[in-house]
Design an enzyme around this catalytic site. Structure first.
Site, PDB file in Angstrom:
ATOM      1  N   CYS A   1       0.608   3.309   3.187  1.00 22.03           N
ATOM      2  CA  CYS A   1       1.275   2.688   4.338  1.00 22.03           C
ATOM      3  C   CYS A   1       2.786   2.888   4.229  1.00 22.03           C
ATOM      4  CB  CYS A   1       0.932   1.207   4.431  1.00 22.03           C
ATOM      5  SG  CYS A   1      -0.715   0.883   5.129  1.00 22.03           S
TER       6      CYS A   1
ATOM      7  N   ASN B   1     -12.929   9.495  -2.161  1.00 23.80           N
ATOM      8  CA  ASN B   1     -13.452   8.630  -3.217  1.00 23.80           C
ATOM      9  C   ASN B   1     -13.467   7.209  -2.683  1.00 23.80           C
ATOM     10  OD1 ASN B   1     -13.582  10.788  -5.115  1.00 23.80           O
ATOM     11  ND2 ASN B   1     -11.387  10.584  -5.476  1.00 23.80           N
TER      12      ASN B   1
ATOM     13  N   HIS C   1      -8.377   8.129   2.562  1.00 24.92           N
ATOM     14  CA  HIS C   1      -7.749   9.454   2.529  1.00 24.92           C
ATOM     15  C   HIS C   1      -8.792  10.502   2.178  1.00 24.92           C
ATOM     16  CE1 HIS C   1      -7.360   7.645  -1.480  1.00 24.92           C
ATOM     17  NE2 HIS C   1      -7.479   8.860  -1.988  1.00 24.92           N
TER      18      HIS C   1
ATOM     19  N   CYS D   1       0.867  -1.188   0.000  1.00 25.89           N
ATOM     20  CA  CYS D   1       0.000   0.000   0.000  1.00 25.89           C
ATOM     21  C   CYS D   1       0.901   1.234   0.000  1.00 25.89           C
ATOM     22  CB  CYS D   1      -0.908  -0.013   1.231  1.00 25.89           C
ATOM     23  SG  CYS D   1      -1.793   1.530   1.491  1.00 25.89           S
TER      24      CYS D   1
ATOM     25  N   THR E   1      -8.032   5.483  -6.404  1.00 28.59           N
ATOM     26  CA  THR E   1      -6.883   4.791  -6.989  1.00 28.59           C
ATOM     27  C   THR E   1      -5.953   4.239  -5.917  1.00 28.59           C
ATOM     28  OG1 THR E   1      -5.648   6.870  -7.164  1.00 28.59           O
ATOM     29  CG2 THR E   1      -6.930   6.194  -9.097  1.00 28.59           C
TER      30      THR E   1
END
Ligand code: 5GP
Ligand code: ZN
Length: 110
Positions: free
Chosen positions: A6, A84, A97, A3, A92
């Site tokens: 991360c 989103n 976030h 990720c 994406t």
């Protein structure tokens, strides 16, 4: 876990930090969509808005106390906060976030 966010939290990928505390990191978006474009993320990996539940919602509440502090620090009085959820919504990076967008007149949501 593979990720990107991360890895940013862990310091494996550099970022331009705007704000950091024990639970939250905020940094400038690498491809800004507005003159000011900051991403605010929980340090804990949550895949998106649909992973928020009673057990982890306190970090989201905390993020929403941090957002106006960041906006103020960056001189924004008017700004948009967006998340989103899912590919069709434009997600994406599958780590929760919140985009803070500002610095110009923002168009209608679409
Ligand atoms: P999404 O499309 O998932 O809502 O938003 C992901 C955002 O992360 C995009 O605006 C993209 O430009 C940003 N982004 C992707 N990779 C990186 C990175 O490595 N560093 C930074 N600062 N932003 C990134
Ligand atoms: Zn993550």
């Amino acid at each position: 876990m593979d990720c990107i966010f991360c890895k940013i939290v862990n310091g494996e990928i550099p970022n331009n930090t705007v704000y950091e505390d024990d639970r939250v990191l905020a940094f400038y978006d690498i491809e800004p969509k507005a003159p000011v474009h900051v991403l605010v993320i929980p340090k804990q990996h949550l895949r998106g808005a649909d992973a928020v539940c009673e057990e982890n919602a306190s970090v989201v509440a905390h993020i929403f106390t941090v957002i106006p502090q960041i906006a103020s620090k960056l001189g924004l009085t008017d700004y948009r906060v967006v998340t989103n959820n899912g590919a069709d919504a434009g997600q994406t990076v599958h780590h929760l976030h919140f985009h803070i967008l500002g610095g110009r007149t923002l168009g209608e949501m679409g």
